[in-house]
Design an enzyme around this catalytic site. Structure first.
Site, mmCIF file in Angstrom:
data_model
loop_
_atom_site.group_PDB
_atom_site.id
_atom_site.type_symbol
_atom_site.label_atom_id
_atom_site.label_comp_id
_atom_site.label_asym_id
_atom_site.label_seq_id
_atom_site.Cartn_x
_atom_site.Cartn_y
_atom_site.Cartn_z
ATOM 1 N N LYS A 48 0.834 -1.204 0.000
ATOM 2 C CA LYS A 48 0.000 0.000 0.000
ATOM 3 C C LYS A 48 0.869 1.255 0.000
ATOM 4 O O LYS A 48 0.612 2.208 -0.756
ATOM 5 C CB LYS A 48 -0.929 0.011 1.216
ATOM 6 C CG LYS A 48 -2.033 -1.017 1.150
ATOM 7 C CD LYS A 48 -2.850 -1.024 2.431
ATOM 8 C CE LYS A 48 -3.956 -2.054 2.383
ATOM 9 N NZ LYS A 48 -4.772 -2.043 3.605
ATOM 10 N N ALA A 64 -0.812 1.072 6.604
ATOM 11 C CA ALA A 64 -0.946 0.030 7.618
ATOM 12 C C ALA A 64 -1.943 -1.019 7.151
ATOM 13 O O ALA A 64 -2.797 -0.743 6.312
ATOM 14 C CB ALA A 64 -1.402 0.640 8.939
ATOM 15 N N ASP A 65 -1.816 -2.207 7.734
ATOM 16 C CA ASP A 65 -2.796 -3.253 7.492
ATOM 17 C C ASP A 65 -2.840 -4.157 8.718
ATOM 18 O O ASP A 65 -1.812 -4.417 9.344
ATOM 19 C CB ASP A 65 -2.465 -4.076 6.255
ATOM 20 C CG ASP A 65 -3.694 -4.800 5.739
ATOM 21 O OD1 ASP A 65 -4.418 -4.202 4.919
ATOM 22 O OD2 ASP A 65 -3.961 -5.924 6.185
ATOM 23 N N THR A 66 -4.039 -4.608 9.045
ATOM 24 C CA THR A 66 -4.244 -5.444 10.229
ATOM 25 C C THR A 66 -4.773 -6.806 9.819
ATOM 26 O O THR A 66 -5.699 -6.902 9.017
ATOM 27 C CB THR A 66 -5.226 -4.754 11.198
ATOM 28 O OG1 THR A 66 -4.673 -3.485 11.575
ATOM 29 C CG2 THR A 66 -5.451 -5.586 12.443
ATOM 30 N N GLY A 101 0.741 -4.466 10.437
ATOM 31 C CA GLY A 101 1.920 -4.034 9.705
ATOM 32 C C GLY A 101 1.819 -2.550 9.423
ATOM 33 O O GLY A 101 0.749 -2.037 9.108
#
Length: 186
Positions: A48, A64-66, A101
């Site tokens: 991203k 960010a990514d969860t 992340g």
């Protein structure tokens, strides 16, 4: 910021950071074959950030990514109420892990971190699950719940970063941003 998440914007505001621009990255979030949850969170956040950094090469880009996992099983965003119920039944009375992340691109260089938080849910009754699903809070949330809402009442214990479970670990995010030399406008 490479995210349209209002939660992430609110979390940044808690530490005095307001993104100059919101430009969500539209990437394929499908896990790769045999991809581990922590690696998936890191790859998605970095991807991203890279996509948005290409559109804004002079800017500092945060993404960010969860990812929510029970063992190696990924609990993505539920497609419907039935899947949300299945996820909550799986999480009921057990531990799970939330991997968030984060990636920052500045001057063509990417730095990243993955924050691993362990969450324990109480045993949930069918009535509790049904009531939660009826709220709609599960929509668009990895694992089918939002800890910042009514699901907070399900959490017996958390070991790690509470804001990471909400979508953005603030300590690590701040460190990554300041590590690039970025400073908020005065």
């Amino acid at each position: 910021m490479a995210s349209s998440s209002p939660r992430r914007v609110e979390l940044l505001a808690q530490i005095g950071i307001t993104p100059d621009q919101i430009d969500p990255a539209d990437i394929d979030e499908t896990p790769l074959e045999a991809e581990m949850p922590a690696r998936l969170a890191q790859r998605l956040a970095s991807s991203k950030a890279a996509v948005v950094a290409e559109r804004h090469p002079e800017d500092v880009v945060l993404a960010a990514d969860t990812v929510v996992a029970v063992g190696r099983r990924l609990l993505e965003k539920p497609a419907d109420e039935a899947e949300a119920r299945r996820f909550l039944k799986l999480l009921s009375g057990r531990n799970h892990r939330v991997f968030t992340g984060i990636a920052v691109v500045a001057e063509g260089r990417t730095t990243w971190r993955v924050v691993d938080t362990r969450v324990t849910f109480k045993h949930l009754s069918d009535a509790e699950i049904d009531a939660y699903v009826a709220t709609g809070e599960w929509r668009g949330k990895a694992g089918g719940y939002g800890i910042q809402g009514r699901a907070a009442a399900f959490v017996q214990r958390i070991v790690g970063s509470h804001p990471a479970v909400m979508g953005l670990p603030l300590f690590e995010t701040s460190n990554l941003l300041y590590g690039t030399g970025w400073r908020p406008a005065a």
